[in-house]
Design a protein around this motif. Structure first.
Motif, PDB file in Angstrom:
ATOM      1  N   THR A 126      12.182  -6.864  -1.614  1.00 50.05           N
ATOM      2  CA  THR A 126      11.496  -7.633  -0.552  1.00 50.05           C
ATOM      3  C   THR A 126      10.520  -8.659  -1.121  1.00 50.05           C
ATOM      4  O   THR A 126       9.947  -9.445  -0.376  1.00 50.05           O
ATOM      5  CB  THR A 126      10.727  -6.715   0.438  1.00 50.05           C
ATOM      6  N   TRP A 184      -3.653  -5.036   0.946  1.00 48.48           N
ATOM      7  CA  TRP A 184      -2.924  -5.487   2.132  1.00 48.48           C
ATOM      8  C   TRP A 184      -1.851  -4.451   2.433  1.00 48.48           C
ATOM      9  O   TRP A 184      -1.047  -4.107   1.564  1.00 48.48           O
ATOM     10  CB  TRP A 184      -2.263  -6.846   1.892  1.00 48.48           C
ATOM     11  N   SER A 234       2.901   4.152  -2.698  1.00 47.04           N
ATOM     12  CA  SER A 234       2.276   5.092  -3.626  1.00 47.04           C
ATOM     13  C   SER A 234       1.693   4.392  -4.854  1.00 47.04           C
ATOM     14  O   SER A 234       0.594   4.722  -5.297  1.00 47.04           O
ATOM     15  CB  SER A 234       3.246   6.212  -4.021  1.00 47.04           C
ATOM     16  N   TYR A 288       1.842   8.509   1.430  1.00 43.46           N
ATOM     17  CA  TYR A 288       2.277   8.235   0.055  1.00 43.46           C
ATOM     18  C   TYR A 288       1.524   9.041  -0.999  1.00 43.46           C
ATOM     19  O   TYR A 288       2.056   9.300  -2.077  1.00 43.46           O
ATOM     20  CB  TYR A 288       2.138   6.734  -0.253  1.00 43.46           C
ATOM     21  N   GLU A 310      13.960   2.269  -7.212  1.00 43.27           N
ATOM     22  CA  GLU A 310      14.418   0.933  -7.609  1.00 43.27           C
ATOM     23  C   GLU A 310      15.765   0.948  -8.321  1.00 43.27           C
ATOM     24  O   GLU A 310      16.537   0.004  -8.253  1.00 43.27           O
ATOM     25  CB  GLU A 310      13.384   0.270  -8.535  1.00 43.27           C
ATOM     26  N   ARG A 346      11.224   9.217  -8.275  1.00 38.39           N
ATOM     27  CA  ARG A 346      12.169   9.020  -7.180  1.00 38.39           C
ATOM     28  C   ARG A 346      13.565   8.715  -7.716  1.00 38.39           C
ATOM     29  O   ARG A 346      14.565   9.110  -7.124  1.00 38.39           O
ATOM     30  CB  ARG A 346      11.701   7.887  -6.247  1.00 38.39           C
ATOM     31  N   ALA A 394       0.829  -1.218   0.000  1.00 35.54           N
ATOM     32  CA  ALA A 394       0.000   0.000   0.000  1.00 35.54           C
ATOM     33  C   ALA A 394       0.856   1.257   0.000  1.00 35.54           C
ATOM     34  O   ALA A 394       0.564   2.228   0.682  1.00 35.54           O
ATOM     35  CB  ALA A 394      -0.938  -0.017   1.205  1.00 35.54           C
ATOM     36  N   GLY A 446       0.950   0.969  -5.243  1.00 37.07           N
ATOM     37  CA  GLY A 446      -0.099   0.005  -4.887  1.00 37.07           C
ATOM     38  C   GLY A 446      -1.417   0.715  -4.621  1.00 37.07           C
ATOM     39  O   GLY A 446      -2.487   0.297  -5.111  1.00 37.07           O
ATOM     40  N   LEU A 501       3.468  -5.177 -10.423  1.00 37.94           N
ATOM     41  CA  LEU A 501       3.456  -3.751 -10.757  1.00 37.94           C
ATOM     42  C   LEU A 501       4.849  -3.154 -10.569  1.00 37.94           C
ATOM     43  O   LEU A 501       5.016  -1.948 -10.627  1.00 37.94           O
ATOM     44  CB  LEU A 501       2.464  -3.013  -9.849  1.00 37.94           C
ATOM     45  N   MET A 502       5.838  -4.010 -10.324  1.00 37.98           N
ATOM     46  CA  MET A 502       7.152  -3.529  -9.867  1.00 37.98           C
ATOM     47  C   MET A 502       8.132  -3.318 -11.019  1.00 37.98           C
ATOM     48  O   MET A 502       8.020  -3.927 -12.065  1.00 37.98           O
ATOM     49  CB  MET A 502       7.711  -4.533  -8.869  1.00 37.98           C
ATOM     50  N   LYS A 503       9.121  -2.448 -10.760  1.00 37.22           N
ATOM     51  CA  LYS A 503      10.076  -2.097 -11.819  1.00 37.22           C
ATOM     52  C   LYS A 503      11.513  -2.201 -11.329  1.00 37.22           C
ATOM     53  O   LYS A 503      12.278  -1.252 -11.399  1.00 37.22           O
ATOM     54  CB  LYS A 503       9.790  -0.683 -12.325  1.00 37.22           C
ATOM     55  N   LEU A 556       3.535   7.657 -13.480  1.00 37.60           N
ATOM     56  CA  LEU A 556       3.900   8.336 -12.233  1.00 37.60           C
ATOM     57  C   LEU A 556       2.669   8.344 -11.323  1.00 37.60           C
ATOM     58  O   LEU A 556       1.614   8.896 -11.696  1.00 37.60           O
ATOM     59  CB  LEU A 556       4.366   9.758 -12.529  1.00 37.60           C
ATOM     60  N   GLU A 600      10.941 -12.471  -0.167  1.00 40.71           N
ATOM     61  CA  GLU A 600      10.616 -12.751   1.237  1.00 40.71           C
ATOM     62  C   GLU A 600       9.088 -12.662   1.459  1.00 40.71           C
ATOM     63  O   GLU A 600       8.488 -13.503   2.127  1.00 40.71           O
ATOM     64  CB  GLU A 600      11.396 -11.718   2.051  1.00 40.71           C
ATOM     65  N   PRO A 629       8.526  -3.297  -2.655  1.00 39.51           N
ATOM     66  CA  PRO A 629       9.847  -3.067  -3.264  1.00 39.51           C
ATOM     67  C   PRO A 629      10.396  -4.382  -3.851  1.00 39.51           C
ATOM     68  O   PRO A 629      10.218  -5.455  -3.258  1.00 39.51           O
ATOM     69  CB  PRO A 629      10.703  -2.583  -2.088  1.00 39.51           C
ATOM     70  N   SER A 630      11.086  -4.287  -4.977  1.00 39.82           N
ATOM     71  CA  SER A 630      11.592  -5.501  -5.638  1.00 39.82           C
ATOM     72  C   SER A 630      12.504  -6.313  -4.724  1.00 39.82           C
ATOM     73  O   SER A 630      12.573  -7.534  -4.840  1.00 39.82           O
ATOM     74  CB  SER A 630      12.370  -5.121  -6.909  1.00 39.82           C
TER      75      SER A 630
HETATM   76  N1  LIG Z   1       5.318   5.206  -7.498  1.00 42.03           N
HETATM   77  C1  LIG Z   1       5.251   5.132  -8.805  1.00 42.03           C
HETATM   78  O1  LIG Z   1       5.006   6.149  -9.484  1.00 42.03           O
HETATM   79  C2  LIG Z   1       5.427   3.834  -9.493  1.00 42.03           C
HETATM   80  C3  LIG Z   1       6.071   2.769  -8.888  1.00 42.03           C
HETATM   81  N2  LIG Z   1       6.227   1.598  -9.566  1.00 42.03           N
HETATM   82  C4  LIG Z   1       6.893   0.470  -8.938  1.00 42.03           C
HETATM   83  O2  LIG Z   1       6.070  -0.026  -7.898  1.00 42.03           O
HETATM   84  C5  LIG Z   1       6.880  -0.690  -6.923  1.00 42.03           C
HETATM   85  C6  LIG Z   1       6.462  -0.208  -5.549  1.00 42.03           C
HETATM   86  O3  LIG Z   1       6.814   1.167  -5.504  1.00 42.03           O
HETATM   87  P1  LIG Z   1       6.027   2.282  -4.716  1.00 42.03           P
HETATM   88  O4  LIG Z   1       4.678   1.886  -4.314  1.00 42.03           O
HETATM   89  O5  LIG Z   1       6.150   3.492  -5.515  1.00 42.03           O
HETATM   90  O6  LIG Z   1       6.995   2.377  -3.448  1.00 42.03           O
HETATM   91  P2  LIG Z   1       6.700   3.050  -2.068  1.00 42.03           P
HETATM   92  O7  LIG Z   1       8.020   3.271  -1.426  1.00 42.03           O
HETATM   93  O8  LIG Z   1       5.771   4.178  -2.226  1.00 42.03           O
HETATM   94  O9  LIG Z   1       5.908   1.903  -1.282  1.00 42.03           O
HETATM   95  C7  LIG Z   1       6.467   0.666  -1.000  1.00 42.03           C
HETATM   96  C8  LIG Z   1       5.514  -0.086  -0.099  1.00 42.03           C
HETATM   97  O10 LIG Z   1       6.106  -1.333   0.248  1.00 42.03           O
HETATM   98  C9  LIG Z   1       6.093  -1.476   1.666  1.00 42.03           C
HETATM   99  N3  LIG Z   1       7.214  -2.275   2.102  1.00 42.03           N
HETATM  100  C10 LIG Z   1       8.467  -1.895   2.373  1.00 42.03           C
HETATM  101  N4  LIG Z   1       9.191  -2.938   2.802  1.00 42.03           N
HETATM  102  C11 LIG Z   1       8.360  -4.005   2.811  1.00 42.03           C
HETATM  103  C12 LIG Z   1       8.488  -5.366   3.178  1.00 42.03           C
HETATM  104  N5  LIG Z   1       9.625  -5.856   3.637  1.00 42.03           N
HETATM  105  N6  LIG Z   1       7.426  -6.165   3.019  1.00 42.03           N
HETATM  106  C13 LIG Z   1       6.269  -5.686   2.563  1.00 42.03           C
HETATM  107  N7  LIG Z   1       6.060  -4.406   2.229  1.00 42.03           N
HETATM  108  C14 LIG Z   1       7.098  -3.581   2.352  1.00 42.03           C
HETATM  109  C15 LIG Z   1       6.144  -0.044   2.202  1.00 42.03           C
HETATM  110  O11 LIG Z   1       5.647   0.014   3.529  1.00 42.03           O
HETATM  111  C16 LIG Z   1       5.227   0.656   1.209  1.00 42.03           C
HETATM  112  O12 LIG Z   1       3.886   0.482   1.554  1.00 42.03           O
HETATM  113  C17 LIG Z   1       8.333  -0.374  -7.279  1.00 42.03           C
HETATM  114  O13 LIG Z   1       8.871  -1.480  -7.928  1.00 42.03           O
HETATM  115  C18 LIG Z   1       8.219   0.781  -8.255  1.00 42.03           C
HETATM  116  O14 LIG Z   1       9.260   0.811  -9.203  1.00 42.03           O
HETATM  117  C19 LIG Z   1       5.750   1.427 -10.820  1.00 42.03           C
HETATM  118  C20 LIG Z   1       5.083   2.434 -11.459  1.00 42.03           C
HETATM  119  C21 LIG Z   1       4.870   3.709 -10.851  1.00 42.03           C
END
Ligand SMILES: NC(=O)C1=CN([C@@H]2O[C@H](COP(=O)(O)OP(=O)(O)OC[C@H]3O[C@@H](n4cnc5c(N)ncnc54)[C@H](O)[C@@H]3O)[C@@H](O)[C@H]2O)C=CC1
Ligand SMILES: O=C(CO)COP(=O)(O)O
Length: 378
Positions: free
Chosen positions: A93, A40, A21, A59, A292, A266, A19, A23, A115-117, A150, A96, A90-91
């Motif tokens: 984690t 979740w 930004s 977020y 990432e 980022r 959850a 997700g 959805l990860m990059k 974004l 795990e 995050p990729s």
């Molecule tokens: N933010 C964006 O604009 C975009 C992001 N993405 C990709 O989406 C993926 C997720 O990025 P964001 O949501 O932006 O990152 P974020 O940093 O905003 O959120 C990451 C989420 O993962 C959780 N998290 C951290 N460690 C964890 C763990 N050990 N177990 C479970 N959850 C954990 C955090 O609490 C947070 O809710 C990345 O791969 C990113 O490249 C893809 C397209 C757009």
């Protein structure tokens, strides 16, 4: 304006793991398209904020989430009855997380969508490969989403497009039908490798753009890096099994433009801090969201070496990250500092016939310059 759709009885039930930004934004995309969404969230207080206040203030500040979105820290509840499961952690984690949730995800026929990059730092594996390994599931169930996406712009309902890729056309179609609404359009393809690598590689070029921005260089430098960066991305992805046309599309060029241009990125931000003179550890401390690209540089260069692909821009990003190159020196080495004039090659098919030899020579030259160290390989 078209009224927002509320979930109907027959609405597709979706779950999102993560959850942050992206997700949360994807939850909004799905809910605004009429799906039922349960997220979740690791932290109970965040789950409560999403469920009750319909906000994710850390977020997605200022964004009102659809009333129908629910969130829970209980993974069993989140996945109950899910017909599609989206992964947005995050990729580094993911593996795990999948190990913990495996009993709930491995069985069943519902699509699992990354959805990860990023790639896994230790193995260089793409996220769909990590999913396949950890869940041991049919690869036809796996899909990936990528494109110029974004999160905050989409959360503000600014129109955009994405690509959903799966080895199974049926899976890609089913996901694309669900992940779309009046401001989000999903296209489909079956090139999982190209779609995933597009998202990973543009992050690395966005770090380079951030670096030169931080140094204070202007548009010529950035346009040169973007253009040559796309060639690097395409060479790498094709050498690893992607279709070249995927890199010309939303998941390649499209995402490259968005990420390199936007201060919301980022990866771009992390690069800018490096260009302003902050060290790698300081940058990591200052980032409170996932960039990432920082973890993907080394494994991508390792894969590039194995496939004999020359990636001068990514190599220089690595040298800046390692403190082996002054950020101000990144531009003059854009493609090569070999004195021999070279063809401006924009098409990966022109890379044959001496290209590999030239790249091997260039790499040897670079290693000599770096005191025998290779920029990749760790
Ligand atoms: N933010 C964006 O604009 C975009 C992001 N993405 C990709 O989406 C993926 C997720 O990025 P964001 O949501 O932006 O990152 P974020 O940093 O905003 O959120 C990451 C989420 O993962 C959780 N998290 C951290 N460690 C964890 C763990 N050990 N177990 C479970 N959850 C954990 C955090 O609490 C947070 O809710 C990345 O791969 C990113 O490249 C893809 C397209 C757009
Ligand atoms: O992938 C993204 C846009 O498509 C988001 O980029 P950042 O992870 O650099 O913010």
């Amino acid at each position: 304006m078209t009224p927002k759709r509320m979930p109907a009885e027959s609405a597709t039930r979706t779950a999102i793991i993560g959850a942050g930004s992206w997700g949360t934004t994807f939850g909004k995309i799905l809910a605004d398209g009429g799906a039922q969404v349960t997220m979740w969230a690791r932290r109970p207080e965040l789950a409560q904020e999403i469920s009750e206040a319909k906000r994710n203030s850390k977020y997605l500040p200022g964004i009102n989430l659809p009333r129908s979105i629910a969130a829970t820290p209980d993974i069993e509840r989140a996945l109950e009855g899910a017909q599609q499961v989206y992964l947005s952690v995050p990729s580094q984690t993911l593996r795990e997380n999948l190990r913990t949730f495996r009993p709930l995800l491995a069985e069943g026929e519902f699509p699992i969508i990354s959805l990860m990059k990023g790639v896994e730092r230790a193995s260089g594996l793409r996220m769909s490969q990590v999913i396949e390994q950890e869940l041991g599931c049919d690869p036809q169930r796996i899909a990936v989403a990528s494109g110029p996406n974004l999160a905050l712009e989409i959360a503000r309902e600014q129109p955009t497009a994405a690509v959903i890729a799966s080895r199974s056309q049926e899976t890609a179609d089913a996901v694309a039908r669900t992940a779309r609404n009046r401001y989000f359009r999903s296209f489909v393809n079956t090139d999982v490798i190209g779609t995933e690598f597009g998202g990973v590689l543009k992050n690395l070029i966005a770090v380079a753009i951030g670096i030169v921005d931080g140094v204070g260089y202007g548009e010529n430098t950035k346009a040169s890096i973007i253009t040559r960066g796309l060639v690097e991305m395409t060479d790498f992805a094709v050498a690893n099994g992607a279709r070249p046309e995927t890199l010309q599309g939303l998941a390649g060029l499209g995402d490259l433009i968005a990420t390199c241009q936007s201060p919301l990125s980022r990866n771009n931000t992390a690069g800018r801090l490096l260009g302003q003179g902050y060290g790698f550890q300081d940058v990591v401390k200052q980032m409170n969201q996932t960039a990432e690209g920082l973890a993907s540089v080394a494994p991508i260069l390792q894969l590039a070496h194995e496939a004999d692909v020359y990636m001068p821009i990514v190599e220089q990003v690595k040298m800046v990250l390692d403190g082996r190159m002054d950020p101000r020196d990144i531009a003059p080495h854009l493609t090569t500092d070999d004195d021999t004039p070279q063809e401006e090659r924009t098409n990966h098919e022109q890379a044959d016939g001496g290209g590999a030899l030239r790249r091997a020579f260039q790499r040897a030259l670079d290693q000599l310059r770096n005191g025998g160290r290779s920029a990749g390989g760790h």
